[in-house]
Design a protein around this motif. Sequence first.
Motif, PDB file in Angstrom:
ATOM      1  N   VAL A   1     164.911 133.274  82.026  1.00  0.00           N
ATOM      2  CA  VAL A   1     165.035 132.057  82.839  1.00  0.00           C
ATOM      3  C   VAL A   1     166.491 131.603  82.987  1.00  0.00           C
ATOM      4  N   SER A   2     167.296 131.789  81.924  1.00  0.00           N
ATOM      5  CA  SER A   2     168.654 131.246  81.942  1.00  0.00           C
ATOM      6  C   SER A   2     169.749 132.292  81.898  1.00  0.00           C
ATOM      7  N   GLY A   3     169.439 133.475  81.344  1.00  0.00           N
ATOM      8  CA  GLY A   3     170.456 134.513  81.261  1.00  0.00           C
ATOM      9  C   GLY A   3     171.331 134.405  80.031  1.00  0.00           C
ATOM     10  N   GLY A   4     170.741 133.995  78.907  1.00  0.00           N
ATOM     11  CA  GLY A   4     171.498 133.868  77.667  1.00  0.00           C
ATOM     12  C   GLY A   4     170.620 134.160  76.473  1.00  0.00           C
ATOM     13  N   HIS A   5     171.092 133.779  75.295  1.00  0.00           N
ATOM     14  CA  HIS A   5     170.363 134.060  74.065  1.00  0.00           C
ATOM     15  C   HIS A   5     170.222 132.791  73.231  1.00  0.00           C
ATOM     16  N   LEU A   6     169.105 132.680  72.558  1.00  0.00           N
ATOM     17  CA  LEU A   6     168.772 131.499  71.767  1.00  0.00           C
ATOM     18  C   LEU A   6     169.703 131.306  70.569  1.00  0.00           C
ATOM     19  N   GLN A   7     170.007 132.375  69.836  1.00  0.00           N
ATOM     20  CA  GLN A   7     170.691 132.236  68.560  1.00  0.00           C
ATOM     21  C   GLN A   7     172.046 131.538  68.691  1.00  0.00           C
ATOM     22  N   THR A   8     172.782 131.841  69.753  1.00  0.00           N
ATOM     23  CA  THR A   8     174.078 131.187  69.956  1.00  0.00           C
ATOM     24  C   THR A   8     173.917 129.678  70.067  1.00  0.00           C
ATOM     25  N   VAL A   9     172.888 129.240  70.767  1.00  0.00           N
ATOM     26  CA  VAL A   9     172.652 127.799  70.945  1.00  0.00           C
ATOM     27  C   VAL A   9     172.310 127.152  69.608  1.00  0.00           C
ATOM     28  N   LEU A  10     171.486 127.817  68.804  1.00  0.00           N
ATOM     29  CA  LEU A  10     171.139 127.273  67.491  1.00  0.00           C
ATOM     30  C   LEU A  10     172.384 127.150  66.615  1.00  0.00           C
ATOM     31  N   GLU A  11     173.258 128.139  66.670  1.00  0.00           N
ATOM     32  CA  GLU A  11     174.494 128.086  65.890  1.00  0.00           C
ATOM     33  C   GLU A  11     175.399 126.947  66.361  1.00  0.00           C
TER      34      GLU A  11
END
Length: 298
Positions: free
Chosen positions: A200-210
């Motif tokens: 949907v967005s073109g990114g990854h979850l883990q970076t946002v959590l960090e």
Amino acid sequence: MDARDKLLNGSMECSYYERIDDGVVRCLLCPHHCRIPNGKTGLCRSRRNIEGRLISEVYGRPCALAIDPIEKKPLYHFHPGTKCLSLACTGCNFRCLNCQNHDISQAEPSQVASYHLTPEEIVALCQEHNCPGIAYTYTEPLTYIEYVIDTARIAHEKGLWNILVSAGYVCKEPLMDLLPYLDAANIDLKSFSDEIYRRVSGGHLQTVLETILTMRDAGVWVELTNLVIPGVNDNMDDIRRMCQWMVDNNLSETPLHFSRFFPQYKMKDIPPTPRKTLEMAKEIALQQGIRHVYLGNV
């Protein structure tokens, strides 16, 4: 590199990149690490390679200015009842299919009318309108981080707050350069599924959590927003896992906003989120131990 004094045709040389070969540069601002040939931009459309130098084409060129209630960010537990000067420049390092500000976030700087305002002028404008803080918002402010940092530093010196409204997709070094001047942030936690982030967005979850945890550890006031899209990220098991992650990471006191989706951009065929879905999400969050849960766009 710190190249804020190097101007080229009214634009500013970026601080986070490296030269690789044949005139190509690699942007180091976010995990995309775009390889950018001469004359081209990265995914965000606002950082261009000009003869081996990466240039921010939106430095000092906000395309949107407004005075907003702080609750609109949304921030409900950071100086409620006050107002902030909101600004945005074009560009985003995500490609969200549901973007509500796609006319400026998914556009090139040349396609959108803009002001010409230095960081000093933005701070003066904020003071002129008696706003106690500045919000970098509407698009993705991390894509014009040099402008944000320079403005935020001056605002900080004047005793003004700095507020970031962001998807949180950024590398550690630039984030650490911003944090000393940042007072509050609302991070858009789009899903707790990496597959949905990618699709949907073109990114990854883990970076946002960090990013969320790094901001929290730096003393920034953080609130989270989860836009609930029917049939996309409304899986209650994922919402339960998201809330459990918050509790496990000592974020149970962090306000969580579940926001209602309306058809937008490339998701016009999806209906608005039923209120019942939001209420189910809120009930799960409360059951998991999240203390402050709100419904938005209702």
